[in-house]
Write a protein that holds these residues in place. Structure first.
Motif, PDB file in Angstrom:
ATOM      1  N   VAL A 186      66.801  76.070   2.800  1.00 24.53           N
ATOM      2  CA  VAL A 186      67.410  77.113   3.619  1.00 24.53           C
ATOM      3  C   VAL A 186      68.643  76.528   4.295  1.00 24.53           C
ATOM      4  CG1 VAL A 186      65.231  78.305   4.015  1.00 24.53           C
ATOM      5  CG2 VAL A 186      65.998  76.607   5.658  1.00 24.53           C
ATOM      6  N   ARG A 187      69.656  77.372   4.535  1.00 23.72           N
ATOM      7  CA  ARG A 187      70.873  76.873   5.149  1.00 23.72           C
ATOM      8  C   ARG A 187      71.584  78.005   5.891  1.00 23.72           C
ATOM      9  NH1 ARG A 187      73.379  75.759  -0.853  1.00 23.72           N
ATOM     10  NH2 ARG A 187      73.423  77.938  -1.517  1.00 23.72           N
ATOM     11  N   ALA A 188      72.348  77.603   6.897  1.00 25.45           N
ATOM     12  CA  ALA A 188      73.111  78.567   7.686  1.00 25.45           C
ATOM     13  C   ALA A 188      74.256  77.838   8.365  1.00 25.45           C
ATOM     14  CB  ALA A 188      72.223  79.227   8.741  1.00 25.45           C
ATOM     15  N   GLU A 189      75.276  78.603   8.731  1.00 28.29           N
ATOM     16  CA  GLU A 189      76.417  78.052   9.448  1.00 28.29           C
ATOM     17  C   GLU A 189      76.154  78.128  10.950  1.00 28.29           C
ATOM     18  OE1 GLU A 189      81.123  79.112  10.025  1.00 28.29           O
ATOM     19  OE2 GLU A 189      80.181  79.539   8.093  1.00 28.29           O
ATOM     20  N   LEU A 190      76.575  77.083  11.672  1.00 24.57           N
ATOM     21  CA  LEU A 190      76.352  77.000  13.113  1.00 24.57           C
ATOM     22  C   LEU A 190      77.661  76.836  13.855  1.00 24.57           C
ATOM     23  CD1 LEU A 190      73.450  74.396  13.162  1.00 24.57           C
ATOM     24  CD2 LEU A 190      73.227  76.888  13.204  1.00 24.57           C
ATOM     25  N   GLU A 191      77.605  77.136  15.149  1.00 27.35           N
ATOM     26  CA  GLU A 191      78.721  76.784  16.005  1.00 27.35           C
ATOM     27  C   GLU A 191      78.804  75.256  16.083  1.00 27.35           C
ATOM     28  OE1 GLU A 191      80.941  78.538  17.146  1.00 27.35           O
ATOM     29  OE2 GLU A 191      80.255  80.577  17.501  1.00 27.35           O
ATOM     30  N   PRO A 192      80.002  74.656  16.018  1.00 30.93           N
ATOM     31  CA  PRO A 192      80.114  73.193  16.030  1.00 30.93           C
ATOM     32  C   PRO A 192      79.442  72.541  17.228  1.00 30.93           C
ATOM     33  CG  PRO A 192      82.183  74.178  15.360  1.00 30.93           C
ATOM     34  CD  PRO A 192      81.302  75.314  15.790  1.00 30.93           C
ATOM     35  N   GLU A 193      79.543  73.167  18.416  1.00 32.77           N
ATOM     36  CA  GLU A 193      78.952  72.527  19.596  1.00 32.77           C
ATOM     37  C   GLU A 193      77.429  72.510  19.526  1.00 32.77           C
ATOM     38  OE1 GLU A 193      80.149  76.776  20.812  1.00 32.77           O
ATOM     39  OE2 GLU A 193      80.942  75.110  19.608  1.00 32.77           O
ATOM     40  N   ILE A 194      76.828  73.492  18.837  1.00 33.90           N
ATOM     41  CA  ILE A 194      75.384  73.494  18.679  1.00 33.90           C
ATOM     42  C   ILE A 194      74.959  72.374  17.737  1.00 33.90           C
ATOM     43  CG2 ILE A 194      73.408  74.842  17.904  1.00 33.90           C
ATOM     44  CD1 ILE A 194      74.688  75.831  20.487  1.00 33.90           C
ATOM     45  N   ALA A 195      75.742  72.151  16.711  1.00 39.42           N
ATOM     46  CA  ALA A 195      75.390  71.151  15.701  1.00 39.42           C
ATOM     47  C   ALA A 195      75.395  69.730  16.251  1.00 39.42           C
ATOM     48  CB  ALA A 195      76.333  71.248  14.512  1.00 39.42           C
ATOM     49  N   THR A 196      76.050  69.507  17.386  1.00 40.10           N
ATOM     50  CA  THR A 196      76.080  68.166  17.966  1.00 40.10           C
ATOM     51  C   THR A 196      74.853  67.869  18.814  1.00 40.10           C
ATOM     52  OG1 THR A 196      77.331  68.944  19.886  1.00 40.10           O
ATOM     53  CG2 THR A 196      78.602  68.169  17.984  1.00 40.10           C
ATOM     54  N   ASP A 197      74.004  68.839  19.031  1.00 40.09           N
ATOM     55  CA  ASP A 197      72.796  68.628  19.828  1.00 40.09           C
ATOM     56  C   ASP A 197      71.917  67.586  19.144  1.00 40.09           C
ATOM     57  OD1 ASP A 197      70.326  68.754  21.104  1.00 40.09           O
ATOM     58  OD2 ASP A 197      70.477  70.903  21.474  1.00 40.09           O
ATOM     59  N   PRO A 198      71.606  66.481  19.803  1.00 39.55           N
ATOM     60  CA  PRO A 198      70.814  65.434  19.150  1.00 39.55           C
ATOM     61  C   PRO A 198      69.397  65.877  18.795  1.00 39.55           C
ATOM     62  CG  PRO A 198      71.087  64.969  21.489  1.00 39.55           C
ATOM     63  CD  PRO A 198      71.998  66.107  21.177  1.00 39.55           C
ATOM     64  N   LEU A 199      68.902  66.930  19.420  1.00 41.75           N
ATOM     65  CA  LEU A 199      67.551  67.407  19.136  1.00 41.75           C
ATOM     66  C   LEU A 199      67.515  68.446  18.021  1.00 41.75           C
ATOM     67  CD1 LEU A 199      66.100  67.773  22.749  1.00 41.75           C
ATOM     68  CD2 LEU A 199      65.802  65.873  21.143  1.00 41.75           C
ATOM     69  N   LEU A 200      68.671  68.801  17.470  1.00 47.52           N
ATOM     70  CA  LEU A 200      68.720  69.858  16.469  1.00 47.52           C
ATOM     71  C   LEU A 200      67.816  69.598  15.270  1.00 47.52           C
ATOM     72  CD1 LEU A 200      69.949  72.517  15.449  1.00 47.52           C
ATOM     73  CD2 LEU A 200      71.774  71.162  14.397  1.00 47.52           C
ATOM     74  N   PRO A 201      67.793  68.396  14.678  1.00 44.60           N
ATOM     75  CA  PRO A 201      66.907  68.186  13.520  1.00 44.60           C
ATOM     76  C   PRO A 201      65.435  68.422  13.853  1.00 44.60           C
ATOM     77  CG  PRO A 201      68.550  66.457  13.638  1.00 44.60           C
ATOM     78  CD  PRO A 201      68.658  67.216  14.921  1.00 44.60           C
ATOM     79  N   GLU A 202      64.982  67.881  14.994  1.00 43.13           N
ATOM     80  CA  GLU A 202      63.583  68.061  15.370  1.00 43.13           C
ATOM     81  C   GLU A 202      63.257  69.529  15.629  1.00 43.13           C
ATOM     82  OE1 GLU A 202      65.600  65.787  16.557  1.00 43.13           O
ATOM     83  OE2 GLU A 202      64.651  63.860  16.078  1.00 43.13           O
ATOM     84  N   VAL A 203      64.174  70.218  16.321  1.00 44.52           N
ATOM     85  CA  VAL A 203      63.949  71.632  16.615  1.00 44.52           C
ATOM     86  C   VAL A 203      63.916  72.446  15.323  1.00 44.52           C
ATOM     87  CG1 VAL A 203      64.957  73.684  17.682  1.00 44.52           C
ATOM     88  CG2 VAL A 203      64.911  71.519  18.936  1.00 44.52           C
TER      89      VAL A 203
END
Length: 205
Positions: free
Chosen positions: A86-103
């Motif tokens: 699955v894939r989607a485009e994100l806002e760049p500032e959201i993608a820098t969140d270090p917890l994004l992979p775990e979430v």
């Protein structure tokens, strides 16, 4: 559809699992269709592709593959396996969140658990990638994409058939959530999804 994929020559548990996928009722934002499955991952395979739409805008897309080996597979700990991208485009500032992979990974397991689905041996990767444009493409806005590749073993029920319709519904929940839509019934539950990317007009190639 090739009869060797889901026709009369396939084992009954696989045919029942595929029929459940074909007849599952899904969220209206999701458009889904059968596609040609990979042929070498298991003796019997079936695949679906889906997109999440907001009007005419595509928010997320993905592919779900059902694998079946009647003899069982030691690494799967069962005779069925579900594999997804699955894939989607994100806002760049959201993608820098270090917890994004775990979430993001928790969205997959959480979607399955929220529907009361039993599963085992879940594994996968979460990838985020950013694109910046230069030269003749410098007027493009930078983009960031998140991608989840995963597989898991659905626990088999009566007759050795897993609840594939339930797993498909959970997968669609994941697609909608990664696309920025809240889970069904979550409006009053304080559930927060990722902000949608800013809408942009068509970009030159």
């Amino acid at each position: 559809m090739d009869d060797d994929v889901a026709g009369d020559s396939a084992p009954l548990p696989f045919r029942k699992a595929v029929e459940a996928l074909r007849t599952a009722r899904l969220r209206p934002e999701v458009e889904i269709e059968a596609t040609r499955p990979p042929q070498r991952l298991a003796p019997h395979t079936f695949a679906l592709e889906a997109v999440v739409l907001d009007g005419e805008e595509e928010l997320a897309d993905g592919r779900l593959v059902l694998l079946h080996d009647p003899a069982g597979h030691e690494a799967w700990q069962g005779s069925f396996r579900l594999v997804t991208l699955v894939r989607a485009e994100l806002e760049p500032e959201i993608a820098t969140d270090p917890l994004l992979p775990e979430v993001s990974w928790s969205w997959l397991t959480g979607a399955l658990e929220a529907r009361g689905l039993a599963f085992e041996e879940a594994s996968g990767t979460v990838t985020r990638a950013g694109s910046h444009y230069f030269g003749g493409l410098a007027d493009r806005v930078p983009t960031t994409q998140i991608e989840i590749r995963a597989s898991w073993t659905p626990r088999e029920g009566l007759g050795g058939v897993p609840d594939t319709a339930g797993h498909l519904a959970a997968w669609c929940d994941l697609l909608c959530q990664i696309g920025g839509l809240p889970p069904v019934g979550a409006a009053d539950a304080g559930v927060v999804s990722l902000p949608l990317p800013q809408r942009r007009g068509p970009q030159p190639h």
